[in-house]
Write an enzyme that holds these catalytic residues in place. Structure first.
Site, mmCIF file in Angstrom:
data_model
loop_
_atom_site.group_PDB
_atom_site.id
_atom_site.type_symbol
_atom_site.label_atom_id
_atom_site.label_comp_id
_atom_site.label_asym_id
_atom_site.label_seq_id
_atom_site.Cartn_x
_atom_site.Cartn_y
_atom_site.Cartn_z
ATOM 1 N N GLU A 64 -13.526 -27.171 -30.564
ATOM 2 C CA GLU A 64 -13.980 -27.488 -31.916
ATOM 3 C C GLU A 64 -14.886 -26.396 -32.469
ATOM 4 O O GLU A 64 -14.698 -25.907 -33.586
ATOM 5 C CB GLU A 64 -14.731 -28.818 -31.897
ATOM 6 N N ASP B 39 -14.290 -23.682 -35.629
ATOM 7 C CA ASP B 39 -15.203 -23.678 -36.776
ATOM 8 C C ASP B 39 -15.757 -22.290 -37.067
ATOM 9 O O ASP B 39 -15.725 -21.814 -38.212
ATOM 10 C CB ASP B 39 -16.354 -24.651 -36.529
ATOM 11 N N GLY C 216 -2.961 -35.981 -58.814
ATOM 12 C CA GLY C 216 -4.326 -36.337 -59.121
ATOM 13 C C GLY C 216 -5.095 -36.633 -57.854
ATOM 14 O O GLY C 216 -4.690 -36.217 -56.761
ATOM 15 N N ILE D 231 -1.645 -32.443 -54.198
ATOM 16 C CA ILE D 231 -0.763 -32.862 -53.096
ATOM 17 C C ILE D 231 -0.185 -34.205 -53.490
ATOM 18 O O ILE D 231 -0.922 -35.185 -53.654
ATOM 19 C CB ILE D 231 -1.542 -32.972 -51.768
ATOM 20 N N SER E 147 -10.266 -30.778 -38.621
ATOM 21 C CA SER E 147 -11.526 -30.053 -38.647
ATOM 22 C C SER E 147 -11.375 -28.636 -39.194
ATOM 23 O O SER E 147 -12.331 -28.069 -39.732
ATOM 24 C CB SER E 147 -12.119 -29.996 -37.237
#
Length: 543
Positions: A254, A258, A523, A499, A453
């Site tokens: 993780e 990041d 929207g 999307i 993430s």
């Protein structure tokens, strides 16, 4: 502050320390003194507990209610680290599954003499993968799976030309059948910048700018791994400031994701790796947080105090970016009959992120196609879909409605439009008057490592680049950015890539999907919020 500190000192605290400008006080006690200090009319005791998965992680906690004098109650919001336990996050750490039929089908490009089936699998859940193909004959291939979260295994099959799967059986397809195949590419910083209209060579120049990733649970990073990633991706090697502990020999998946992606997109932005052992976030103007837990599991007093801290950070010009998880609207729980909101994404004072992937096909309604003189013309806009297990991404983006926090005014118009027009779950499934999340989205699939993430540091870096424009013009940083995002989407909808299809009923590979969840549509929608960023238009819309 002095009164509370005096109370702690009189209770034989070994030490006390005032943190975050008086917002918190950290105190250290011996177990014996803590028993005497927190007990009044009933006995309490402390025990040593070990983590269910990682036996090396141990904590000392009291399992009974603790006593706090009435005179202190009005001065203290909550006491942490005494009788509360950290959330047992078993995401990606499920027990091994003996057998699971995915039912996934694969298309084979006509004319190939062989087909290679790539299977993405969570190695912490499966010991072995077996792929069965039935055409005129039968072929079975299997492979052992390393005990790692993300594995991509390839299985080459011979003689499957001009075949496709129907009802999990391979059948012959007429030779004049044409398949249009648009594979989802692996995502690099160059692809990301192109998709989000970040001009080549864009980099921050203002020394007052800053960005950070907040890491918890002993997630560390390797500076040498970061240097290698930067070299391979063709981006400048970043200079990273470390706050808190770090063990470079034990980098986490993780934390590695990041720090790699926030520096790859936010090129030139002074970056901090904030390893949080205790305390709260300070200083950097944009924080990306890739951690969360169901809001129902957090004490109300703690939720309230955390929201206060988020508001204070926003007033100081600091943006908090929070990803909404990889396990759909159920947030990884066994609950399918109820939306399970994830915190801090469900907080009205954070900017919540969903995850997308580049669609493997560009057909209506994802993207329009036309024929000119019998030649197929495919629109050149790359399509994005919400990450979803049943769409092939192996995990499902979160998103939903808070059960704790009311809908804030800044998103009222956008969310109400969704509620008025979307195909919704049953009214008992979710809190329609709650804070809707996500707010926006970014790429999260085919990025190594791959999960929701990844969208957090990517969007955080986009905000950091926008802050750089603000600072260079002598303006304030964006800070709490949500009102501006929704205002911009209303006045200039093209500032976000909308999307328009997909849902988040599923969880991750190997787990059953729920019957209910939320759907994407043009929207705002809970899966991807307002959409993914168009940097150039957001830059033109800065306040």
């Amino acid at each position: 502050i002095e009164f509370v500190q005096h109370w702690l000192t009189n209770g034989n605290a070994i030490s006390t320390e005032i943190l975050n400008n008086g917002g918190f006080i950290r105190a250290r006690f011996s177990v014996r003194d803590a028993v005497a200090f927190f007990s009044k009319d009933h006995p309490i005791k402390f025990n040593r507990y070990k983590h269910q998965i990682d036996a090396q992680r141990k904590i000392v906690r009291c399992a009974e209610p603790i006593f706090v004098p009435a005179a202190i109650h009005s001065l203290v919001d909550f006491v942490d680290g005494v009788n509360n336990f950290p959330y047992l996050n078993l995401k990606g750490k499920s027990k091994k599954i003996s057998s699971h039929d995915t039912g996934v089908g694969y298309s084979v490009i006509p004319g190939d003499s062989a087909a290679t089936v790539s299977v993405r699998v969570n190695g912490t859940m499966y010991n072995q993968v077996q792929v069965n193909m039935t055409q005129i004959g039968s072929q079975v291939l299997s492979a052992a799976v390393p005990n790692e979260p993300l594995q991509v295994l390839s299985f080459p099959f011979d003689g499957l030309a001009n075949s496709e799967i129907t009802s999990r059986q391979w059948v012959i397809v007429p030779s004049d059948t044409v398949f249009y195949v648009y594979p989802s590419p692996w995502i690099t910083p160059t692809v990301t910048n192109s998709l989000y209209f970040i001009p080549p060579g864009t980099r921050a120049t203002n020394p007052a700018n800053s960005q950070a990733v907040a890491e918890f649970d002993g997630q560390y990073y390797s500076p040498s791994d970061l240097d290698t990633f930067s070299q391979l991706m063709g981006v400048p090697t970043p200079n990273v400031t470390l706050v808190g502990p770090n063990d470079a020999s034990q980098p986490g998946g993780e934390s590695t994701l990041d720090i790699e992606w926030i520096t790859a997109i936010g090129v030139g932005v002074p970056t901090t790796f904030w390893s949080v052992k205790e305390g709260f976030l300070l200083e950097p103007l944009v924080h990306s947080i890739s951690y969360g837990e169901p809001e129902a599991l957090i004490r109300p007093t703690q939720l309230s105090r955390l929201n206060q801290e988020f508001q204070l950070l926003g007033m100081r010009g600091i943006s908090i970016i929070s990803t909404s998880g990889d396990l759909g609207s159920s947030d990884g729980t066994n609950v399918c009959k109820k939306d399970v909101p994830d915190f801090p994404s469900s907080s009205p004072w954070t900017t919540s992120l969903g995850a997308t992937f580049i669609a493997p096909v560009t057909t209506t309604p994802i993207c329009s196609s036309h024929y000119v003189d019998d030649i197929l013309i495919v629109c050149d806009a790359t399509s994005e879909l919400p990450c979803a297990q049943d769409a092939g991404s192996g995990f499902t983006t979160g998103g939903g409605f808070s059960a704790k926090f009311a809908r804030p005014s800044y998103q009222d118009e956008a969310v109400q439009e969704y509620l008025n027009t979307a195909v919704l779950p049953s009214s008992s499934y979710f809190n329609a008057s709650g804070r809707g999340f996500n707010d926006v989205a970014a790429l999260g699939y085919h990025i190594l490592p791959t999960n929701t993430s990844a969208s957090g540091p990517i969007f955080a870096a986009v905000l950091a680049l926008l802050n750089d424009v603000q600072l260079n013009q002598g303006k304030s940083p964006l800070g709490f950015v949500n009102p501006w995002l929704y205002q911009t989407a209303s006045s200039n909808p093209l500032a976000f890539n909308s999307i328009i299809s997909g849902d988040n009923k599923c969880r991750e590979s190997g787990e059953e999907c729920c019957d209910e969840g939320f759907v994407a549509q043009p929207g705002w929608n809970p899966l991807t919020g307002l959409g993914t960023p168009v940097y150039s238009l957001l830059k033109d819309s800065l306040p």
